[in-house]
Design a protein around this motif. Structure first.
Motif, PDB file in Angstrom:
ATOM      1  N   ASP A   1      29.887  15.778  41.402  1.00  0.00           N
ATOM      2  CA  ASP A   1      31.355  15.688  41.433  1.00  0.00           C
ATOM      3  C   ASP A   1      31.972  16.981  41.993  1.00  0.00           C
ATOM      4  OD1 ASP A   1      33.893  14.450  40.662  1.00  0.00           O
ATOM      5  OD2 ASP A   1      33.968  15.991  39.108  1.00  0.00           O
ATOM      6  N   CYS A   2      31.523  18.129  41.480  1.00  0.00           N
ATOM      7  CA  CYS A   2      32.083  19.405  41.983  1.00  0.00           C
ATOM      8  C   CYS A   2      31.749  19.607  43.450  1.00  0.00           C
ATOM      9  CB  CYS A   2      31.562  20.589  41.165  1.00  0.00           C
ATOM     10  SG  CYS A   2      32.184  20.632  39.491  1.00  0.00           S
ATOM     11  N   ARG A   3      30.514  19.284  43.836  1.00  0.00           N
ATOM     12  CA  ARG A   3      30.141  19.453  45.245  1.00  0.00           C
ATOM     13  C   ARG A   3      31.030  18.588  46.144  1.00  0.00           C
ATOM     14  NH1 ARG A   3      28.962  22.662  47.817  1.00  0.00           N
ATOM     15  NH2 ARG A   3      27.690  21.569  49.337  1.00  0.00           N
ATOM     16  N   SER A   4      31.266  17.328  45.732  1.00  0.00           N
ATOM     17  CA  SER A   4      32.036  16.468  46.638  1.00  0.00           C
ATOM     18  C   SER A   4      33.525  16.813  46.605  1.00  0.00           C
ATOM     19  CB  SER A   4      31.788  14.984  46.340  1.00  0.00           C
ATOM     20  OG  SER A   4      32.403  14.636  45.142  1.00  0.00           O
ATOM     21  N   ARG A   5      34.053  17.223  45.466  1.00  0.00           N
ATOM     22  CA  ARG A   5      35.498  17.500  45.409  1.00  0.00           C
ATOM     23  C   ARG A   5      35.867  18.894  45.904  1.00  0.00           C
ATOM     24  NH1 ARG A   5      36.991  16.505  39.389  1.00  0.00           N
ATOM     25  NH2 ARG A   5      39.135  16.916  39.998  1.00  0.00           N
ATOM     26  N   PHE A   6      34.989  19.874  45.637  1.00  0.00           N
ATOM     27  CA  PHE A   6      35.402  21.274  45.858  1.00  0.00           C
ATOM     28  C   PHE A   6      34.433  22.084  46.713  1.00  0.00           C
ATOM     29  CE2 PHE A   6      36.878  20.015  41.550  1.00  0.00           C
ATOM     30  CZ  PHE A   6      38.247  20.099  41.758  1.00  0.00           C
ATOM     31  N   GLY A   7      33.319  21.482  47.122  1.00  0.00           N
ATOM     32  CA  GLY A   7      32.228  22.288  47.678  1.00  0.00           C
ATOM     33  C   GLY A   7      32.214  22.449  49.183  1.00  0.00           C
ATOM     34  N   ALA A   8      33.301  22.021  49.858  1.00  0.00           N
ATOM     35  CA  ALA A   8      33.243  21.994  51.327  1.00  0.00           C
ATOM     36  C   ALA A   8      32.994  23.368  51.950  1.00  0.00           C
ATOM     37  CB  ALA A   8      34.535  21.400  51.879  1.00  0.00           C
ATOM     38  N   GLY A   9      33.442  24.435  51.284  1.00  0.00           N
ATOM     39  CA  GLY A   9      33.384  25.761  51.916  1.00  0.00           C
ATOM     40  C   GLY A   9      32.061  26.500  51.770  1.00  0.00           C
ATOM     41  N   GLY A  10      31.047  25.877  51.210  1.00  0.00           N
ATOM     42  CA  GLY A  10      29.771  26.586  51.021  1.00  0.00           C
ATOM     43  C   GLY A  10      28.826  25.727  50.210  1.00  0.00           C
ATOM     44  N   PRO A  11      27.662  26.258  49.835  1.00  0.00           N
ATOM     45  CA  PRO A  11      26.643  25.429  49.191  1.00  0.00           C
ATOM     46  C   PRO A  11      26.751  25.344  47.667  1.00  0.00           C
ATOM     47  CG  PRO A  11      25.727  27.584  49.687  1.00  0.00           C
ATOM     48  CD  PRO A  11      27.156  27.599  50.179  1.00  0.00           C
ATOM     49  N   TYR A  12      27.705  26.084  47.079  1.00  0.00           N
ATOM     50  CA  TYR A  12      27.784  26.142  45.612  1.00  0.00           C
ATOM     51  C   TYR A  12      28.783  25.104  45.087  1.00  0.00           C
ATOM     52  CZ  TYR A  12      24.812  30.205  45.971  1.00  0.00           C
ATOM     53  OH  TYR A  12      23.741  31.024  46.239  1.00  0.00           O
ATOM     54  N   LEU A  13      28.940  25.041  43.769  1.00  0.00           N
ATOM     55  CA  LEU A  13      29.757  23.973  43.171  1.00  0.00           C
ATOM     56  C   LEU A  13      31.173  23.979  43.719  1.00  0.00           C
ATOM     57  CD1 LEU A  13      28.607  24.085  39.424  1.00  0.00           C
ATOM     58  CD2 LEU A  13      27.967  22.424  41.189  1.00  0.00           C
ATOM     59  N   PHE A  14      31.704  25.171  43.948  1.00  0.00           N
ATOM     60  CA  PHE A  14      33.074  25.293  44.445  1.00  0.00           C
ATOM     61  C   PHE A  14      33.069  25.955  45.824  1.00  0.00           C
ATOM     62  CE2 PHE A  14      33.173  24.536  39.999  1.00  0.00           C
ATOM     63  CZ  PHE A  14      34.234  23.666  39.825  1.00  0.00           C
ATOM     64  N   GLY A  15      32.019  25.720  46.580  1.00  0.00           N
ATOM     65  CA  GLY A  15      31.877  26.323  47.906  1.00  0.00           C
ATOM     66  C   GLY A  15      31.194  27.673  47.789  1.00  0.00           C
ATOM     67  N   ALA A  16      32.002  28.731  47.626  1.00  0.00           N
ATOM     68  CA  ALA A  16      31.426  30.067  47.404  1.00  0.00           C
ATOM     69  C   ALA A  16      30.898  30.165  45.970  1.00  0.00           C
ATOM     70  CB  ALA A  16      32.501  31.125  47.626  1.00  0.00           C
ATOM     71  N   PHE A  17      29.986  31.083  45.729  1.00  0.00           N
ATOM     72  CA  PHE A  17      29.432  31.285  44.388  1.00  0.00           C
ATOM     73  C   PHE A  17      30.561  31.589  43.400  1.00  0.00           C
ATOM     74  CE2 PHE A  17      27.693  33.431  40.815  1.00  0.00           C
ATOM     75  CZ  PHE A  17      26.449  32.856  40.622  1.00  0.00           C
ATOM     76  N   SER A  18      30.496  30.987  42.216  1.00  0.00           N
ATOM     77  CA  SER A  18      31.502  31.263  41.177  1.00  0.00           C
ATOM     78  C   SER A  18      30.826  31.316  39.807  1.00  0.00           C
ATOM     79  CB  SER A  18      32.593  30.182  41.166  1.00  0.00           C
ATOM     80  OG  SER A  18      32.120  29.003  40.544  1.00  0.00           O
ATOM     81  N   LEU A  19      31.621  31.642  38.793  1.00  0.00           N
ATOM     82  CA  LEU A  19      31.104  31.688  37.420  1.00  0.00           C
ATOM     83  C   LEU A  19      30.487  30.356  37.001  1.00  0.00           C
ATOM     84  CD1 LEU A  19      33.885  33.632  35.436  1.00  0.00           C
ATOM     85  CD2 LEU A  19      31.793  34.546  36.479  1.00  0.00           C
ATOM     86  N   ALA A  20      30.964  29.258  37.579  1.00  0.00           N
ATOM     87  CA  ALA A  20      30.389  27.950  37.233  1.00  0.00           C
ATOM     88  C   ALA A  20      28.924  27.889  37.648  1.00  0.00           C
ATOM     89  CB  ALA A  20      31.190  26.837  37.898  1.00  0.00           C
TER      90      ALA A  20
END
Ligand SMILES: N[C@@H](CCC(=O)N[C@@H](CS)C(=O)NCC(=O)O)C(=O)O
Length: 214
Positions: free
Chosen positions: A139-158
């Motif tokens: 879910d995170c990859r498809s909703r927020f991950g367009a900018g990179g390979p992590y859950l929210f694109g760039a690496f984050s606390l998640a």
């Protein structure tokens, strides 16, 4: 800064804080205290008021608990959380869910980097936790991950929150399908994760109670 951590093979909470500090670009001294041996509790308490690791010391200020440490580091380096408010809210929600949940997965599939426990640890409750992790990841990859390979694109606390799950899945041979599987591969290929795993392999201590399946 100093970061007090436990054994790299076993201490999943330590990994979360350590990876956030590494990915956030912080320079810190690492103080590793092997857990559950004579003297470890006293050593931890000399740094960490909760008697638990991880604990961050910054200019004499102790910040304990991996969630609080992550937030403290993100205040110093906001790149550790998504810039967009909606993404940031969901990143905090999945981080909190990981922090307070998944007891079945944690209990029966503890982090144990050196072991190969493929096929062990399953139960209906553990499998439900595994399914929920897969749903969060895809879910995170498809909703927020367009900018990179992590859950929210760039690496984050998640990502730091789920890092120990990646090692658990490798140890226990759990192979999520699709986007969740790709994300698992991303976490395991992260150079800091590889440094941590290499250090876990070179540790000499073992904790018998944590080696659940031999
Ligand atoms: N909620 C805490 C959990 C910390 C925790 O349970 N740490 C374990 C090691 S992974 C510990 O310090 N155990 C030593 C003890 O309980 O004596 C966090 O997120 O930092």
């Amino acid at each position: 800064m100093k970061l007090i951590i436990g054994n790299k093979n076993y201490s999943s909470w330590s990994l979360r804080a350590w990876l956030a500090a590494r990915e956030g670009g912080f320079t810190f001294e690492e103080i590793r205290i092997p857990l559950f041996i004579p003297g470890s509790r006293e050593r931890i308490l000399s740094h960490s008021p909760s008697g638990k690791v991880p604990c961050l010391i910054d200019h004499g200020l102790a910040v304990w608990d991996s969630l609080a440490i992550g937030e403290y580091l993100a205040e110093k380096n906001p790149a550790l959380l998504p810039a967009d408010g909606t993404a940031r809210a969901v990143a905090r929600a999945v981080t909190a869910e990981m922090h307070s949940g998944f007891q079945n997965l944690r209990g029966r599939m503890p982090m144990n980097i050196r072991k190969d426990y493929a096929g062990f640890g399953h139960s209906p409750e553990v499998d439900a936790d595994i399914a929920r992790v897969g749903t969060i990841w895809s879910d995170c990859r498809s909703r927020f991950g367009a900018g990179g390979p992590y859950l929210f694109g760039a690496f984050s606390l998640a990502d730091a929150a789920f890092a120990p799950v990646a090692f658990r899945f490798r140890t226990f041979g759990v192979k999520p399908a699709g986007a969740a599987g790709d994300y698992l591969a991303t976490l395991l290929a992260n150079p800091h994760m590889q440094d941590w795993a290499a250090a876990a392999h070179s540790e000499s201590e073992s904790i018998a109670e944590e080696d659940l399946y031999g």
